[in-house]
Design an enzyme around this catalytic site. Structure first.
Site, PDB file in Angstrom:
ATOM      1  N   HIS A  64      -5.782  -2.152 -12.341  1.00 27.48           N
ATOM      2  CA  HIS A  64      -4.617  -1.656 -11.590  1.00 27.48           C
ATOM      3  C   HIS A  64      -5.253  -0.745 -10.538  1.00 27.48           C
ATOM      4  O   HIS A  64      -5.412   0.468 -10.748  1.00 27.48           O
ATOM      5  CB  HIS A  64      -3.679  -0.839 -12.490  1.00 27.48           C
ATOM      6  CG  HIS A  64      -2.810  -1.666 -13.379  1.00 27.48           C
ATOM      7  ND1 HIS A  64      -1.846  -2.506 -12.873  1.00 27.48           N
ATOM      8  CD2 HIS A  64      -2.745  -1.784 -14.731  1.00 27.48           C
ATOM      9  CE1 HIS A  64      -1.209  -3.105 -13.879  1.00 27.48           C
ATOM     10  NE2 HIS A  64      -1.747  -2.699 -15.012  1.00 27.48           N
ATOM     11  N   ASP A  93      -3.913  -6.729 -11.315  1.00 21.01           N
ATOM     12  CA  ASP A  93      -2.598  -6.870 -11.975  1.00 21.01           C
ATOM     13  C   ASP A  93      -1.519  -6.192 -11.122  1.00 21.01           C
ATOM     14  O   ASP A  93      -0.900  -5.218 -11.527  1.00 21.01           O
ATOM     15  CB  ASP A  93      -2.714  -6.231 -13.367  1.00 21.01           C
ATOM     16  CG  ASP A  93      -1.467  -6.366 -14.209  1.00 21.01           C
ATOM     17  OD1 ASP A  93      -0.521  -7.050 -13.771  1.00 21.01           O
ATOM     18  OD2 ASP A  93      -1.451  -5.784 -15.305  1.00 21.01           O
ATOM     19  N   LYS A  95       1.319  -7.497  -9.910  1.00 24.22           N
ATOM     20  CA  LYS A  95       2.698  -7.924 -10.199  1.00 24.22           C
ATOM     21  C   LYS A  95       3.569  -7.882  -8.946  1.00 24.22           C
ATOM     22  O   LYS A  95       4.587  -7.177  -8.875  1.00 24.22           O
ATOM     23  CB  LYS A  95       3.337  -7.063 -11.289  1.00 24.22           C
ATOM     24  CG  LYS A  95       2.662  -7.191 -12.651  1.00 24.22           C
ATOM     25  CD  LYS A  95       3.446  -6.499 -13.745  1.00 24.22           C
ATOM     26  CE  LYS A  95       2.756  -6.541 -15.081  1.00 24.22           C
ATOM     27  NZ  LYS A  95       1.538  -5.696 -15.157  1.00 24.22           N
ATOM     28  N   PHE A  96       3.168  -8.655  -7.939  1.00 20.73           N
ATOM     29  CA  PHE A  96       3.954  -8.746  -6.699  1.00 20.73           C
ATOM     30  C   PHE A  96       5.376  -9.196  -7.031  1.00 20.73           C
ATOM     31  O   PHE A  96       5.581 -10.010  -7.941  1.00 20.73           O
ATOM     32  CB  PHE A  96       3.305  -9.753  -5.744  1.00 20.73           C
ATOM     33  CG  PHE A  96       1.952  -9.339  -5.240  1.00 20.73           C
ATOM     34  CD1 PHE A  96       1.820  -8.441  -4.195  1.00 20.73           C
ATOM     35  CD2 PHE A  96       0.799  -9.860  -5.811  1.00 20.73           C
ATOM     36  CE1 PHE A  96       0.558  -8.057  -3.724  1.00 20.73           C
ATOM     37  CE2 PHE A  96      -0.463  -9.491  -5.348  1.00 20.73           C
ATOM     38  CZ  PHE A  96      -0.570  -8.592  -4.306  1.00 20.73           C
ATOM     39  N   ILE A  99       9.690 -10.224  -0.982  1.00 20.74           N
ATOM     40  CA  ILE A  99       9.794 -11.424  -0.140  1.00 20.74           C
ATOM     41  C   ILE A  99       8.398 -11.837   0.331  1.00 20.74           C
ATOM     42  O   ILE A  99       7.453 -11.023   0.336  1.00 20.74           O
ATOM     43  CB  ILE A  99      10.713 -11.185   1.084  1.00 20.74           C
ATOM     44  CG1 ILE A  99      10.170 -10.041   1.960  1.00 20.74           C
ATOM     45  CG2 ILE A  99      12.141 -10.897   0.645  1.00 20.74           C
ATOM     46  CD1 ILE A  99      10.810  -9.989   3.348  1.00 20.74           C
ATOM     47  N   GLY A 100       8.288 -13.107   0.759  1.00 19.15           N
ATOM     48  CA  GLY A 100       6.984 -13.660   1.124  1.00 19.15           C
ATOM     49  C   GLY A 100       6.209 -12.830   2.127  1.00 19.15           C
ATOM     50  O   GLY A 100       5.013 -12.566   1.958  1.00 19.15           O
ATOM     51  N   THR A 102       6.401  -9.643   2.900  1.00 18.46           N
ATOM     52  CA  THR A 102       5.950  -8.342   2.378  1.00 18.46           C
ATOM     53  C   THR A 102       4.787  -8.508   1.397  1.00 18.46           C
ATOM     54  O   THR A 102       3.789  -7.778   1.473  1.00 18.46           O
ATOM     55  CB  THR A 102       7.124  -7.612   1.692  1.00 18.46           C
ATOM     56  OG1 THR A 102       8.169  -7.443   2.656  1.00 18.46           O
ATOM     57  CG2 THR A 102       6.701  -6.256   1.164  1.00 18.46           C
ATOM     58  N   TYR A 213       2.680  -5.198 -29.612  1.00 19.81           N
ATOM     59  CA  TYR A 213       1.346  -5.792 -29.763  1.00 19.81           C
ATOM     60  C   TYR A 213       1.332  -6.926 -30.765  1.00 19.81           C
ATOM     61  O   TYR A 213       2.010  -6.873 -31.801  1.00 19.81           O
ATOM     62  CB  TYR A 213       0.349  -4.719 -30.227  1.00 19.81           C
ATOM     63  CG  TYR A 213       0.043  -3.683 -29.170  1.00 19.81           C
ATOM     64  CD1 TYR A 213      -0.702  -4.015 -28.041  1.00 19.81           C
ATOM     65  CD2 TYR A 213       0.505  -2.376 -29.298  1.00 19.81           C
ATOM     66  CE1 TYR A 213      -0.981  -3.062 -27.065  1.00 19.81           C
ATOM     67  CE2 TYR A 213       0.230  -1.426 -28.326  1.00 19.81           C
ATOM     68  CZ  TYR A 213      -0.515  -1.779 -27.214  1.00 19.81           C
ATOM     69  OH  TYR A 213      -0.788  -0.846 -26.253  1.00 19.81           O
TER      70      TYR A 213
HETATM   71  O1  S5P Z   1       3.866  -8.359 -20.241  1.00 15.38           O
HETATM   72  C1  S5P Z   1       2.929  -7.661 -19.868  1.00 15.38           C
HETATM   73  C2  S5P Z   1       2.197  -7.969 -18.724  1.00 15.38           C
HETATM   74  C3  S5P Z   1       1.092  -7.194 -18.391  1.00 15.38           C
HETATM   75  S1  S5P Z   1       0.086  -7.736 -17.098  1.00 15.38           S
HETATM   76  N1  S5P Z   1       2.546  -6.581 -20.600  1.00 15.38           N
HETATM   77  C4  S5P Z   1       1.483  -5.777 -20.269  1.00 15.38           C
HETATM   78  O2  S5P Z   1       1.192  -4.834 -21.001  1.00 15.38           O
HETATM   79  N2  S5P Z   1       0.751  -6.072 -19.123  1.00 15.38           N
HETATM   80  C5  S5P Z   1      -0.400  -5.228 -18.717  1.00 15.38           C
HETATM   81  O3  S5P Z   1      -1.394  -5.343 -19.738  1.00 15.38           O
HETATM   82  C6  S5P Z   1      -0.085  -3.751 -18.564  1.00 15.38           C
HETATM   83  O4  S5P Z   1       0.246  -3.444 -17.219  1.00 15.38           O
HETATM   84  C7  S5P Z   1      -1.391  -3.091 -19.005  1.00 15.38           C
HETATM   85  O5  S5P Z   1      -2.269  -3.014 -17.898  1.00 15.38           O
HETATM   86  C8  S5P Z   1      -1.983  -4.052 -20.009  1.00 15.38           C
HETATM   87  C9  S5P Z   1      -1.760  -3.696 -21.463  1.00 15.38           C
HETATM   88  O6  S5P Z   1      -2.431  -2.521 -21.800  1.00 15.38           O
HETATM   89  P1  S5P Z   1      -2.554  -1.991 -23.303  1.00 15.38           P
HETATM   90  O7  S5P Z   1      -3.253  -0.682 -23.160  1.00 15.38           O
HETATM   91  O8  S5P Z   1      -1.169  -1.853 -23.854  1.00 15.38           O
HETATM   92  O9  S5P Z   1      -3.377  -3.014 -24.077  1.00 15.38           O
END
Ligand code: S5P
Length: 268
Positions: A64, A93, A95-96, A99-100, A102, A213
């Site tokens: 990020h 990461d 996450k755009f 609109i196209g 921008t 998780y």
């Molecule tokens: O659904 C999602 C998509 C993403 S890209 N859930 C997420 O957690 N992420 C990213 O994955 C989030 O922005 C972070 O950078 C990472 C998870 O981090 P952790 O510390 O929870 O393993």
């Protein structure tokens, strides 16, 4: 029986015509890793140290870049050098979700110039096809790849079946640029698409802000995703290298299991 369930990463490389996806499948196979590190640290030094120390264990370094407090233009070059040294891909990461026009500017301009260094980016399909068109116009000529967010790991998210289907359709229409999905499980029969799953931990089931998780075995062997993305469960631990090695082995064992191969016992 799901045929593509048993395909190896090497075999999957033959189903995609995208050079970046092919490279990713091959390097996963060569390095025996389906681990992506989510390095959500806030200084250059921490990020570069993690990338160098854990580089041998990962197929992707996910950043990020906008949380780096001391960012300067030397950082992308240093990350690219480490990616070359250890053979992993760089995934910003971002996450755009606009609109196209921008997203194209966000991808190519400003301080970060993401298109110049990130092999992979991701985007929400929410705004419609223009978002992919805008990113593709800048990225495809540099052989970059896009992942569409088809599901998220956070509790109470708004991704429903109809939205997921629309996201899959958008990917099918743009296979020259979309290499796969951020998702919690495999969602489409086409073996060309690669699945990356965040929200992975062997130590906890959730965080305090809605993150959920799954265990690497669930993600790879049961949900048939391809890459586990692990963040805090690695970089916040006392010995990130040893923990990363542990996750790499768990992810790889789950992959061998789903391919019906014998679990390797070597200690590498
Ligand atoms: O659904 C999602 C998509 C993403 S890209 N859930 C997420 O957690 N992420 C990213 O994955 C989030 O922005 C972070 O950078 C990472 C998870 O981090 P952790 O510390 O929870 O393993």
């Amino acid at each position: 029986m799901n045929v593509s369930k048993n395909l190896s990463y090497q075999q999957r490389a033959q189903y995609t015509h995208h050079p970046l996806a092919q490279r990713l499948f091959h390097l996963m196979n060569d390095k025996k890793t389906n681990l992506a590190l989510s390095a959500d640290v806030t200084t250059k030094d921490e990020l570069l140290t993690l990338a160098d120390q854990l580089g041998s264990q990962i197929c992707i370094l996910k950043t990020h870049i906008d949380i780096i407090e001391d960012f300067d233009s030397s950082l992308p070059k240093q990350l690219q050098e480490l990616a070359c040294k250890h053979q992993f891909l760089l995934f910003e990461d971002r996450k755009f979700a606009d609109i196209g026009n921008t997203v194209q500017l966000q991808y190519t301009a400003g301080i970060y110039k993401i298109v110049d260094w990130a092999d992979i980016i991701n985007a929400h399909g929410l705004p419609g096809p223009g978002i992919v068109q805008g990113l593709k116009a800048a990225g495809v000529k540099k052989h970059r790849g896009l992942l569409l967010l088809a599901e998220m790991s956070s509790a109470g998210n708004f991704f429903n079946a109809e939205y997921i289907q629309a996201t899959l359709d958008l990917a099918m229409q743009n296979k020259d640029f979309v290499i796969g999905f951020i998702a919690q499980r495999k969602l489409h029969a086409d073996p060309a698409f690669i699945y990356l799953t965040p929200g992975v931990s062997m130590a906890q089931a959730q965080d305090k802000l809605g993150q959920g998780y799954l265990h690497p075995h669930t993600v790879i062997a049961e949900n048939l995703s391809d890459v586990i993305i692990v963040g805090r469960s690695i970089y916040q631990q006392e010995s990130p290298f040893l923990v990363a090695q542990h996750y790499r082995k768990a992810g790889w064992a789950a992959y061998l299991e789903r391919c019906g191969k014998l679990i390797e016992t070597s200690s590498d």
